[in-house]
Design an enzyme around this catalytic site. Structure first.
Site, PDB file in Angstrom:
ATOM      1  N   LYS A  52       0.826  -1.196   0.000  1.00 25.55           N
ATOM      2  CA  LYS A  52       0.000   0.000   0.000  1.00 25.55           C
ATOM      3  C   LYS A  52       0.865   1.252   0.000  1.00 25.55           C
ATOM      4  O   LYS A  52       0.402   2.349  -0.202  1.00 25.55           O
ATOM      5  CB  LYS A  52      -0.892   0.034   1.264  1.00 25.55           C
ATOM      6  CG  LYS A  52      -1.696  -1.220   1.469  1.00 25.55           C
ATOM      7  CD  LYS A  52      -2.338  -1.172   2.892  1.00 25.55           C
ATOM      8  CE  LYS A  52      -2.914  -2.528   3.218  1.00 25.55           C
ATOM      9  NZ  LYS A  52      -3.176  -2.690   4.644  1.00 25.55           N
ATOM     10  N   GLY A  53       2.150   1.077   0.290  1.00 25.37           N
ATOM     11  CA  GLY A  53       3.029   2.211   0.553  1.00 25.37           C
ATOM     12  C   GLY A  53       3.165   3.208  -0.585  1.00 25.37           C
ATOM     13  O   GLY A  53       3.407   4.388  -0.353  1.00 25.37           O
ATOM     14  N   ASP A 109       7.425   2.502  -2.889  1.00 19.82           N
ATOM     15  CA  ASP A 109       7.636   3.525  -1.867  1.00 19.82           C
ATOM     16  C   ASP A 109       9.100   3.607  -1.452  1.00 19.82           C
ATOM     17  O   ASP A 109       9.708   4.662  -1.470  1.00 19.82           O
ATOM     18  CB  ASP A 109       6.731   3.278  -0.646  1.00 19.82           C
ATOM     19  CG  ASP A 109       6.841   1.858  -0.071  1.00 19.82           C
ATOM     20  OD1 ASP A 109       7.556   1.006  -0.650  1.00 19.82           O
ATOM     21  OD2 ASP A 109       6.205   1.600   0.960  1.00 19.82           O
ATOM     22  N   PHE A 161      14.186   4.084  10.127  1.00 23.24           N
ATOM     23  CA  PHE A 161      12.837   3.636   9.759  1.00 23.24           C
ATOM     24  C   PHE A 161      11.956   4.866   9.609  1.00 23.24           C
ATOM     25  O   PHE A 161      11.855   5.679  10.520  1.00 23.24           O
ATOM     26  CB  PHE A 161      12.268   2.672  10.800  1.00 23.24           C
ATOM     27  CG  PHE A 161      11.076   1.934  10.273  1.00 23.24           C
ATOM     28  CD1 PHE A 161      11.226   0.757   9.548  1.00 23.24           C
ATOM     29  CD2 PHE A 161       9.795   2.446  10.452  1.00 23.24           C
ATOM     30  CE1 PHE A 161      10.122   0.096   9.019  1.00 23.24           C
ATOM     31  CE2 PHE A 161       8.687   1.784   9.924  1.00 23.24           C
ATOM     32  CZ  PHE A 161       8.847   0.616   9.212  1.00 23.24           C
ATOM     33  N   VAL A 162      11.348   5.014   8.448  1.00 21.88           N
ATOM     34  CA  VAL A 162      10.585   6.236   8.182  1.00 21.88           C
ATOM     35  C   VAL A 162       9.085   5.966   7.986  1.00 21.88           C
ATOM     36  O   VAL A 162       8.686   4.864   7.617  1.00 21.88           O
ATOM     37  CB  VAL A 162      11.139   6.991   6.943  1.00 21.88           C
ATOM     38  CG1 VAL A 162      12.522   7.560   7.238  1.00 21.88           C
ATOM     39  CG2 VAL A 162      11.191   6.095   5.714  1.00 21.88           C
ATOM     40  N   ASP A 168       4.197   3.250   6.375  1.00 18.96           N
ATOM     41  CA  ASP A 168       3.539   2.996   7.658  1.00 18.96           C
ATOM     42  C   ASP A 168       4.469   2.410   8.698  1.00 18.96           C
ATOM     43  O   ASP A 168       5.540   1.889   8.391  1.00 18.96           O
ATOM     44  CB  ASP A 168       2.402   1.996   7.451  1.00 18.96           C
ATOM     45  CG  ASP A 168       2.940   0.580   7.198  1.00 18.96           C
ATOM     46  OD1 ASP A 168       3.782   0.420   6.283  1.00 18.96           O
ATOM     47  OD2 ASP A 168       2.555  -0.344   7.931  1.00 18.96           O
TER      48      ASP A 168
HETATM   49  P1  IMP Z   1      13.062  -4.681   1.384  1.00 20.21           P
HETATM   50  O1  IMP Z   1      12.603  -6.003   0.846  1.00 20.21           O
HETATM   51  O2  IMP Z   1      13.980  -4.862   2.574  1.00 20.21           O
HETATM   52  O3  IMP Z   1      13.682  -3.772   0.354  1.00 20.21           O
HETATM   53  O4  IMP Z   1      11.784  -3.997   2.012  1.00 20.21           O
HETATM   54  C1  IMP Z   1      10.921  -3.276   1.251  1.00 20.21           C
HETATM   55  C2  IMP Z   1       9.614  -3.015   1.931  1.00 20.21           C
HETATM   56  O5  IMP Z   1       9.728  -2.913   3.365  1.00 20.21           O
HETATM   57  C3  IMP Z   1       9.121  -1.666   1.456  1.00 20.21           C
HETATM   58  O6  IMP Z   1       8.402  -1.789   0.258  1.00 20.21           O
HETATM   59  C4  IMP Z   1       8.308  -1.187   2.628  1.00 20.21           C
HETATM   60  O7  IMP Z   1       6.994  -1.687   2.524  1.00 20.21           O
HETATM   61  C5  IMP Z   1       9.000  -1.782   3.836  1.00 20.21           C
HETATM   62  N1  IMP Z   1       9.950  -0.817   4.431  1.00 20.21           N
HETATM   63  C6  IMP Z   1      11.298  -0.827   4.357  1.00 20.21           C
HETATM   64  N2  IMP Z   1      11.840   0.207   5.017  1.00 20.21           N
HETATM   65  C7  IMP Z   1      10.787   0.914   5.522  1.00 20.21           C
HETATM   66  C8  IMP Z   1      10.694   2.131   6.300  1.00 20.21           C
HETATM   67  O8  IMP Z   1      11.685   2.787   6.685  1.00 20.21           O
HETATM   68  N3  IMP Z   1       9.439   2.539   6.606  1.00 20.21           N
HETATM   69  C9  IMP Z   1       8.313   1.862   6.216  1.00 20.21           C
HETATM   70  N4  IMP Z   1       8.357   0.745   5.478  1.00 20.21           N
HETATM   71  C10 IMP Z   1       9.590   0.262   5.149  1.00 20.21           C
HETATM   72 MG    MG Z   2       6.413  -1.521  -0.170  1.00 16.87          MG
END
Ligand code: IMP
Ligand code: MG
Length: 185
Positions: A52-53, A109, A161-162, A168
């Protein structure tokens, strides 16, 4: 009543420093829209929003595009802890239509470890689009575990973490109009 007010105070205490202001988001989205419009001039783009991001980023970016475009959505769940994805991804909602022969732009996102996006790119590439590129609002280069070709990036941010502008923490704070650090995050 008092309990509710205390809960509200505790909640806002989770919103830390603002990393990207509302005006900077708006300006950058317009710049990305211009670049993408130039790169895809004369073609019809299929935007694939990752729910949803990417919700607000996608809707703002799409309105900044001057090329013909269509939109479709995917929803993914990544197994792992609240803040770390494992790379094992499950498709919760797949695309409505075939992407074979289409110019596809994934709109994400944030790219953190890159594991989710890496899975998504492999999955979509197997469906034989004419082209497949990525536009991510945010990336955290320090956290990257896999090397990925991300063609369009809004902002590189530090390893925090943002929340906000679609992002979210436990489904909250997506509605903030800016990107902030989760305090303690
Ligand atoms: P990855 O597989 O580690 O690249 O994680 C990607 C997903 O984790 C993103 O699409 C987000 O949904 C979530 N995510 C990663 N970092 C953050 C953050 O700082 N805030 C919120 N969601 C995050
Ligand atoms: Mg995402």
């Amino acid at each position: 009543m008092i309990g509710e007010r205390l809960a509200a105070v505790a909640e806002t205490a989770e919103i830390g420093d603002i990393l990207v202001e509302r005006e900077d988001l708006a300006r950058r989205v317009l710049e990305l829209g211009e670049r993408i419009s130039a790169d895809y001039a004369g073609r019809t783009l299929l935007l694939v929003g990752v729910l949803k991001g990417a919700l607000f980023f996608l809707s703002d970016l799409m309105r900044a595009l001057e090329v013909e475009c269509e939109v479709d959505f995917m929803a993914l769940a990544s197994y792992g802890s609240a803040t770390d994805s494992s790379g094992v991804v499950r498709i919760l909602k797949d695309l409505d239509a075939s992407i074979e022969g289409r110019d596809v732009l994934i709109v994400e996102d944030i790219v953190d470890s890159g594991l989710t996006l890496s899975y998504l790119m492999r999955t979509l590439q197997a469906r034989e689009p004419a082209s497949l590129e990525v536009c991510a609002l945010l990336t955290k280069p320090e956290r990257r575990k896999v090397d990925l070709p991300i063609r369009y990036v809004g902002f590189e941010i530090p390893n925090r973490f943002v929340i906000g502008y679609g992002l979210d923490h436990a489904e909250r704070y997506r509605n903030l109009p800016y990107v902030a650090v989760l305090s303690g995050g």
